[in-house]
Design a protein around this motif. Structure first.
Motif, PDB file in Angstrom:
ATOM      1  N   MET A 104       0.832  -1.206   0.000  1.00  0.00           N
ATOM      2  CA  MET A 104       0.000   0.000   0.000  1.00  0.00           C
ATOM      3  C   MET A 104       0.863   1.252   0.000  1.00  0.00           C
ATOM      4  SD  MET A 104      -3.189  -0.276  -0.407  1.00  0.00           S
ATOM      5  CE  MET A 104      -3.410   1.480  -0.067  1.00  0.00           C
ATOM      6  N   ALA A 105       1.937   1.233   0.752  1.00  0.00           N
ATOM      7  CA  ALA A 105       2.839   2.394   0.768  1.00  0.00           C
ATOM      8  C   ALA A 105       3.394   2.655  -0.632  1.00  0.00           C
ATOM      9  CB  ALA A 105       3.977   2.150   1.758  1.00  0.00           C
ATOM     10  N   LEU A 106       3.720   1.577  -1.350  1.00  0.00           N
ATOM     11  CA  LEU A 106       4.248   1.720  -2.708  1.00  0.00           C
ATOM     12  C   LEU A 106       3.162   2.212  -3.673  1.00  0.00           C
ATOM     13  CD1 LEU A 106       6.406  -1.538  -2.927  1.00  0.00           C
ATOM     14  CD2 LEU A 106       7.230   0.812  -2.675  1.00  0.00           C
ATOM     15  N   HIS A 107       1.940   1.679  -3.523  1.00  0.00           N
ATOM     16  CA  HIS A 107       0.840   2.119  -4.394  1.00  0.00           C
ATOM     17  C   HIS A 107       0.573   3.615  -4.233  1.00  0.00           C
ATOM     18  CE1 HIS A 107       0.233  -1.968  -5.380  1.00  0.00           C
ATOM     19  NE2 HIS A 107      -0.539  -2.313  -4.361  1.00  0.00           N
ATOM     20  N   LEU A 108       0.603   4.081  -2.998  1.00  0.00           N
ATOM     21  CA  LEU A 108       0.295   5.492  -2.732  1.00  0.00           C
ATOM     22  C   LEU A 108       1.401   6.419  -3.247  1.00  0.00           C
ATOM     23  CD1 LEU A 108      -1.253   5.256   0.848  1.00  0.00           C
ATOM     24  CD2 LEU A 108      -2.433   5.533  -1.347  1.00  0.00           C
ATOM     25  N   GLN A 109       2.593   5.867  -3.414  1.00  0.00           N
ATOM     26  CA  GLN A 109       3.702   6.652  -3.955  1.00  0.00           C
ATOM     27  C   GLN A 109       3.764   6.573  -5.479  1.00  0.00           C
ATOM     28  OE1 GLN A 109       6.798   4.679  -1.699  1.00  0.00           O
ATOM     29  NE2 GLN A 109       6.964   6.390  -0.254  1.00  0.00           N
ATOM     30  N   GLY A 110       2.956   5.690  -6.056  1.00  0.00           N
ATOM     31  CA  GLY A 110       2.970   5.492  -7.503  1.00  0.00           C
ATOM     32  C   GLY A 110       2.053   6.445  -8.239  1.00  0.00           C
ATOM     33  N   ASP A 111       1.833   6.132  -9.527  1.00  0.00           N
ATOM     34  CA  ASP A 111       1.068   7.024 -10.396  1.00  0.00           C
ATOM     35  C   ASP A 111      -0.399   6.620 -10.543  1.00  0.00           C
ATOM     36  OD1 ASP A 111       3.366   8.509 -10.928  1.00  0.00           O
ATOM     37  OD2 ASP A 111       3.965   7.151 -12.558  1.00  0.00           O
ATOM     38  N   VAL A 112      -0.767   5.450 -10.019  1.00  0.00           N
ATOM     39  CA  VAL A 112      -2.152   4.997 -10.184  1.00  0.00           C
ATOM     40  C   VAL A 112      -3.080   5.831  -9.303  1.00  0.00           C
ATOM     41  CG1 VAL A 112      -3.741   3.060  -9.861  1.00  0.00           C
ATOM     42  CG2 VAL A 112      -1.444   2.645 -10.731  1.00  0.00           C
ATOM     43  N   PRO A 113      -4.190   6.321  -9.852  1.00  0.00           N
ATOM     44  CA  PRO A 113      -5.140   7.116  -9.049  1.00  0.00           C
ATOM     45  C   PRO A 113      -5.925   6.218  -8.086  1.00  0.00           C
ATOM     46  CG  PRO A 113      -6.009   6.762 -11.252  1.00  0.00           C
ATOM     47  CD  PRO A 113      -4.596   6.216 -11.262  1.00  0.00           C
ATOM     48  N   PHE A 114      -5.314   5.892  -6.964  1.00  0.00           N
ATOM     49  CA  PHE A 114      -5.907   4.941  -6.025  1.00  0.00           C
ATOM     50  C   PHE A 114      -7.210   5.450  -5.421  1.00  0.00           C
ATOM     51  CE2 PHE A 114      -6.427   2.763  -1.983  1.00  0.00           C
ATOM     52  CZ  PHE A 114      -6.176   1.445  -2.342  1.00  0.00           C
ATOM     53  N   ILE A 115      -7.411   6.739  -5.445  1.00  0.00           N
ATOM     54  CA  ILE A 115      -8.585   7.323  -4.793  1.00  0.00           C
ATOM     55  C   ILE A 115      -9.880   6.739  -5.351  1.00  0.00           C
ATOM     56  CG2 ILE A 115      -8.831   9.280  -6.372  1.00  0.00           C
ATOM     57  CD1 ILE A 115      -9.188   9.373  -2.526  1.00  0.00           C
ATOM     58  N   SER A 116      -9.871   6.331  -6.615  1.00  0.00           N
ATOM     59  CA  SER A 116     -11.078   5.755  -7.219  1.00  0.00           C
ATOM     60  C   SER A 116     -11.402   4.383  -6.637  1.00  0.00           C
ATOM     61  CB  SER A 116     -10.901   5.634  -8.743  1.00  0.00           C
ATOM     62  OG  SER A 116      -9.866   4.709  -9.056  1.00  0.00           O
ATOM     63  N   LEU A 117     -10.412   3.753  -6.016  1.00  0.00           N
ATOM     64  CA  LEU A 117     -10.593   2.423  -5.421  1.00  0.00           C
ATOM     65  C   LEU A 117     -10.686   2.483  -3.902  1.00  0.00           C
ATOM     66  CD1 LEU A 117      -7.796   0.658  -7.511  1.00  0.00           C
ATOM     67  CD2 LEU A 117     -10.228   0.730  -8.047  1.00  0.00           C
ATOM     68  N   HIS A 118     -10.624   3.693  -3.377  1.00  0.00           N
ATOM     69  CA  HIS A 118     -10.482   3.867  -1.934  1.00  0.00           C
ATOM     70  C   HIS A 118     -11.679   3.327  -1.152  1.00  0.00           C
ATOM     71  CE1 HIS A 118      -9.835   6.730   1.705  1.00  0.00           C
ATOM     72  NE2 HIS A 118      -9.256   5.569   1.895  1.00  0.00           N
ATOM     73  N   GLU A 119     -12.888   3.604  -1.604  1.00  0.00           N
ATOM     74  CA  GLU A 119     -14.079   3.248  -0.826  1.00  0.00           C
ATOM     75  C   GLU A 119     -14.182   1.743  -0.576  1.00  0.00           C
ATOM     76  OE1 GLU A 119     -18.977   3.570  -0.958  1.00  0.00           O
ATOM     77  OE2 GLU A 119     -17.769   4.413  -2.595  1.00  0.00           O
ATOM     78  N   TYR A 120     -14.162   0.959  -1.645  1.00  0.00           N
ATOM     79  CA  TYR A 120     -14.331  -0.480  -1.467  1.00  0.00           C
ATOM     80  C   TYR A 120     -13.093  -1.129  -0.852  1.00  0.00           C
ATOM     81  CZ  TYR A 120     -18.781  -0.440  -3.899  1.00  0.00           C
ATOM     82  OH  TYR A 120     -20.092  -0.209  -4.248  1.00  0.00           O
ATOM     83  N   SER A 121     -11.927  -0.556  -1.106  1.00  0.00           N
ATOM     84  CA  SER A 121     -10.707  -1.073  -0.467  1.00  0.00           C
ATOM     85  C   SER A 121     -10.781  -0.900   1.041  1.00  0.00           C
ATOM     86  CB  SER A 121      -9.476  -0.342  -1.010  1.00  0.00           C
ATOM     87  OG  SER A 121      -9.294  -0.594  -2.376  1.00  0.00           O
ATOM     88  N   THR A 122     -11.296   0.243   1.468  1.00  0.00           N
ATOM     89  CA  THR A 122     -11.429   0.507   2.904  1.00  0.00           C
ATOM     90  C   THR A 122     -12.455  -0.421   3.531  1.00  0.00           C
ATOM     91  OG1 THR A 122     -10.841   2.829   2.591  1.00  0.00           O
ATOM     92  CG2 THR A 122     -11.948   2.260   4.641  1.00  0.00           C
ATOM     93  N   HIS A 123     -13.582  -0.633   2.848  1.00  0.00           N
ATOM     94  CA  HIS A 123     -14.595  -1.561   3.373  1.00  0.00           C
ATOM     95  C   HIS A 123     -14.024  -2.972   3.496  1.00  0.00           C
ATOM     96  CE1 HIS A 123     -17.730   1.332   3.499  1.00  0.00           C
ATOM     97  NE2 HIS A 123     -17.927   1.424   2.190  1.00  0.00           N
ATOM     98  N   LEU A 124     -13.251  -3.385   2.491  1.00  0.00           N
ATOM     99  CA  LEU A 124     -12.628  -4.712   2.525  1.00  0.00           C
ATOM    100  C   LEU A 124     -11.651  -4.816   3.684  1.00  0.00           C
ATOM    101  CD1 LEU A 124     -12.025  -7.493   1.343  1.00  0.00           C
ATOM    102  CD2 LEU A 124     -10.469  -6.395  -0.296  1.00  0.00           C
TER     103      LEU A 124
END
Length: 222
Positions: A104-124
């Motif tokens: 997750m630390a690497l994903h947040l430092q990368g270029d992928v717009p993770f915010i679009s996946l944030h809601e369901y990732s947090t629920h999971l």
């Protein structure tokens, strides 16, 4: 002799509970990181788990020595075998948390717009960690009815984690279609989320082992 054996059982149980508490704390820290998308929280989660293998080895050694010295039978033997297997499940959960936090630390430092996946990732993340917390709590539960009630609750969380992972998978595949050049990054994120689903699965295993320890029978029947 009996008193010394009972003292060893109490000590092994305490060691398991302490191990579970550290894993619970690390998982909650990872959840906090997921909610806030704070890289520092994920790093803290990994730090909390740095001595897990050493603690688990100490528990395993204590169990093996106790088995060798006292040769317990029936219910006591079931309990010792269950504890030995639970230690392994806890280590695997810790490995999942560590790997999840690192990725997750690497994903947040990368270029992928993770915010679009944030809601369901947090629920999971929430449902997986709830399953872990419930399962670890059963180490200190002796009542059969309470164990079976917790088992049903953990199974619900496991089912929810499967559903949430499926939704997340569909969302990621949709994003890949729109940003094909970042498909490898999205696949890596999906692999990271699989760590959470596996945590829920292992939580079910822990409760099954605790029921086996208290009740006996075949673990697969619970």
């Amino acid at each position: 002799m009996l008193q010394k054996y009972e003292e060893r059982l109490i000590e092994i149980k305490k060691m398991l509970i302490d191990l579970g508490s550290e894993i619970t704390m690390a998982s909650e820290t990872a959840l906090s990181g997921m909610e806030s998308l704070d890289i520092a929280r994920f790093e803290s989660s990994r730090t909390l788990l740095k001595n897990i293998e050493t603690q688990a080895n100490a528990i395993d050694n204590e169990i093996v020595v106790t088995l060798a010295l006292f040769g317990p039978e029936a219910k006591d033997l079931r309990k010792m075998v269950a504890y030995l297997k639970i230690t392994n499940e806890l280590v695997k959960i810790a490995e999942n948390i560590r790997s999840f936090s690192k990725r997750m630390a690497l994903h947040l430092q990368g270029d992928v717009p993770f915010i679009s996946l944030h809601e369901y990732s947090t629920h999971l993340c929430k449902t997986a960690i709830k399953a872990v917390s419930l399962a670890i709590g059963t180490i200190d539960v002796a009542d059969k009815d309470t164990l079976e009630d917790v088992y049903r609750r953990v199974k619900v969380e496991e089912s929810k984690s499967d559903d949430l992972y499926s939704i997340l998978e569909k969302n990621i595949l949709s994003d890949i279609a729109k940003m094909i050049d970042q498909s490898a990054d999205f696949i890596q994120i999906l692999s990271t989320m699989r760590k959470l689903e596996r945590m829920a699965d292992r939580s079910v295993n822990i409760v099954q082992l605790m029921i086996f320890a208290r009740v006996g029978g075949e673990m697969k029947t619970y």
